[in-house]
Design a protein around this motif. Sequence first.
Motif, short mmCIF file in Angstrom:
data_model
loop_
_atom_site.label_atom_id
_atom_site.label_comp_id
_atom_site.label_asym_id
_atom_site.label_seq_id
_atom_site.Cartn_x
_atom_site.Cartn_y
_atom_site.Cartn_z
N ILE A 1 -4.32 -3.88 -10.32
CA ILE A 1 -3.05 -3.96 -9.60
C ILE A 1 -2.72 -5.41 -9.25
O ILE A 1 -1.59 -5.87 -9.42
CB ILE A 1 -3.10 -3.08 -8.33
N LEU A 2 -3.72 -6.14 -8.78
CA LEU A 2 -3.50 -7.54 -8.40
C LEU A 2 -3.22 -8.40 -9.62
O LEU A 2 -2.35 -9.29 -9.57
CB LEU A 2 -4.71 -8.07 -7.63
N HIS A 3 -3.93 -8.18 -10.71
CA HIS A 3 -3.66 -8.96 -11.93
C HIS A 3 -2.22 -8.74 -12.39
O HIS A 3 -1.53 -9.69 -12.78
CB HIS A 3 -4.63 -8.55 -13.04
N THR A 4 -1.76 -7.51 -12.36
CA THR A 4 -0.40 -7.19 -12.80
C THR A 4 0.65 -7.87 -11.91
O THR A 4 1.72 -8.26 -12.37
CB THR A 4 -0.18 -5.67 -12.79
N ASP B 1 8.06 -15.07 2.13
CA ASP B 1 7.82 -15.22 0.70
C ASP B 1 6.43 -14.69 0.34
O ASP B 1 5.48 -15.46 0.12
CB ASP B 1 7.97 -16.68 0.30
N PHE B 2 6.29 -13.38 0.32
CA PHE B 2 5.04 -12.73 -0.07
C PHE B 2 5.36 -11.33 -0.56
O PHE B 2 6.48 -10.83 -0.39
CB PHE B 2 4.05 -12.67 1.11
N VAL B 3 4.39 -10.71 -1.20
CA VAL B 3 4.52 -9.31 -1.58
C VAL B 3 3.32 -8.55 -1.02
O VAL B 3 2.20 -9.05 -1.05
CB VAL B 3 4.62 -9.15 -3.12
N LEU B 4 3.58 -7.38 -0.47
CA LEU B 4 2.51 -6.50 -0.01
C LEU B 4 2.56 -5.24 -0.85
O LEU B 4 3.49 -4.44 -0.75
CB LEU B 4 2.67 -6.17 1.47
N LEU B 5 1.56 -5.07 -1.70
CA LEU B 5 1.46 -3.91 -2.56
C LEU B 5 0.76 -2.79 -1.79
O LEU B 5 -0.33 -3.00 -1.25
CB LEU B 5 0.66 -4.25 -3.82
N VAL B 6 1.38 -1.63 -1.72
CA VAL B 6 0.77 -0.47 -1.06
C VAL B 6 0.36 0.50 -2.16
O VAL B 6 1.20 1.12 -2.82
CB VAL B 6 1.74 0.19 -0.08
N ALA B 7 -0.95 0.60 -2.39
CA ALA B 7 -1.48 1.40 -3.49
C ALA B 7 -1.72 2.83 -3.05
O ALA B 7 -2.40 3.08 -2.05
CB ALA B 7 -2.78 0.79 -4.00
N VAL B 8 -1.13 3.77 -3.79
CA VAL B 8 -1.32 5.20 -3.52
C VAL B 8 -1.68 5.89 -4.82
O VAL B 8 -1.34 5.42 -5.91
CB VAL B 8 -0.06 5.84 -2.90
N GLY B 9 -2.34 7.03 -4.70
CA GLY B 9 -2.65 7.81 -5.88
C GLY B 9 -1.44 8.58 -6.37
O GLY B 9 -0.55 8.95 -5.59
N VAL C 1 2.85 1.12 -5.11
CA VAL C 1 2.31 1.19 -6.47
C VAL C 1 1.53 2.48 -6.61
O VAL C 1 0.52 2.69 -5.92
CB VAL C 1 1.39 -0.01 -6.77
N GLN C 2 1.99 3.36 -7.48
CA GLN C 2 1.28 4.61 -7.75
C GLN C 2 0.37 4.44 -8.95
O GLN C 2 0.80 3.98 -10.00
CB GLN C 2 2.26 5.75 -8.01
N LYS C 3 -0.89 4.78 -8.76
CA LYS C 3 -1.87 4.67 -9.85
C LYS C 3 -2.69 5.94 -9.93
O LYS C 3 -2.97 6.59 -8.92
CB LYS C 3 -2.81 3.49 -9.62
N SER C 4 -3.10 6.25 -11.14
CA SER C 4 -4.00 7.39 -11.33
C SER C 4 -5.41 7.01 -10.90
O SER C 4 -5.88 5.91 -11.18
CB SER C 4 -4.00 7.80 -12.80
N ALA C 5 -6.07 7.92 -10.19
CA ALA C 5 -7.47 7.70 -9.81
C ALA C 5 -8.34 8.24 -10.95
O ALA C 5 -8.60 9.44 -11.05
CB ALA C 5 -7.78 8.43 -8.51
N GLU C 6 -8.77 7.35 -11.82
CA GLU C 6 -9.51 7.75 -13.02
C GLU C 6 -10.98 7.95 -12.71
O GLU C 6 -11.60 7.15 -12.01
CB GLU C 6 -9.34 6.69 -14.10
N THR C 7 -11.55 9.02 -13.25
CA THR C 7 -12.95 9.33 -12.98
C THR C 7 -13.90 8.29 -13.57
O THR C 7 -15.01 8.11 -13.08
CB THR C 7 -13.31 10.71 -13.54
N ASP C 8 -13.46 7.60 -14.62
CA ASP C 8 -14.35 6.64 -15.28
C ASP C 8 -14.08 5.20 -14.83
O ASP C 8 -14.61 4.26 -15.40
CB ASP C 8 -14.22 6.74 -16.80
N LYS C 9 -13.24 5.04 -13.81
CA LYS C 9 -12.92 3.69 -13.37
C LYS C 9 -13.07 3.61 -11.86
O LYS C 9 -12.42 4.34 -11.12
CB LYS C 9 -11.48 3.33 -13.77
N LYS C 10 -13.95 2.74 -11.41
CA LYS C 10 -14.22 2.61 -9.99
C LYS C 10 -13.02 2.00 -9.25
O LYS C 10 -12.22 1.26 -9.82
CB LYS C 10 -15.46 1.74 -9.77
N HIS C 11 -12.99 2.33 -7.98
CA HIS C 11 -11.91 1.87 -7.09
C HIS C 11 -11.67 0.37 -7.20
O HIS C 11 -10.54 -0.09 -7.32
CB HIS C 11 -12.29 2.25 -5.66
N ARG C 12 -12.74 -0.42 -7.15
CA ARG C 12 -12.59 -1.88 -7.16
C ARG C 12 -11.86 -2.37 -8.40
O ARG C 12 -11.04 -3.28 -8.34
CB ARG C 12 -13.98 -2.53 -7.06
#
Length: 273
Positions: free
Chosen positions: A108-111, A59-67, A91-102
């Motif tokens: 992603i975790l909040h969602t 009973d867990f979820v492991l999110l694998v984040a990729v660009g 989970v595919q996310k855009s790597a935005e230049t104005d938004k740091k990795h953290r």
Amino acid sequence: MQVIGLCRFSFPALGSFQIEHETLEERRRYLYDPKRLEERFRLFESSTLPCFREHTDEDFVLLVAVGECLPKSAFDRLHDLTADIKQIQIVQKSAETDKKHRHIMKDILHTARTDPDQPCLQFRHDDDDAVSVDFVERLRDAAEDCKTLMSRNHTVGIDFNKGFIARLNSEGVHVAETFKSLIGVGLGMYVSGGCKHTIFSFAHHRIGRFMPVVSYPDAPMWVRSMHTSNDSWGARNSNEELQPLTPKQEGEFIARFAIDQNRVRQVHSAGWT
């Protein structure tokens, strides 16, 4: 209580890595270099995936984040390798230049929180490491152990500080058993209902400056791999004395981490794709 893990697979944002790059394009070229990606895939397949596939608490979820820019061949390979593990969500996310990795990881975790008003347990995981097959079970046990502490704090760290440094390659598995605190792998965090912090809100090695941390040194709970593409300089250049698994340790690695040395040899001996 919801349990959420987050694993970055060659995610190309800026910040939060020891190997720095000036631009996103430089980071992409580094992360998506075919030789580096091949090494990461082999480690992911032989160390990370087996332990989550065999978890005692499912009973867990492991999110694998990729660009979103991850090459299609790599995305398809990642999808195929994880398709049989129901807990994994890519989970595919855009790597935005104005938004740091953290901040991207925090989003992603909040969602992923199904009910932000309820407490949850979170953990971070690198794509080249392993945790014990009872890691999630032990996280829940720790939350039960520390009910009073958690009722008085918005966040509490849970650190399993005993494990193995290891090298996995075509020769098998070479290891050294060790105690290391707050290294990231084997580290979880309680987050209270309504709290906006995540396990990526803090540098893992400094988490004890911001919250109580409970340590469990009783059993080896993780395997941290050493190889050429480690982000940590110390890990890339480690002179730690590693020894081949003993027959007893071979059994322990199968039982505790679902890491089969024969499978490790097979994966790392395959031809380059």
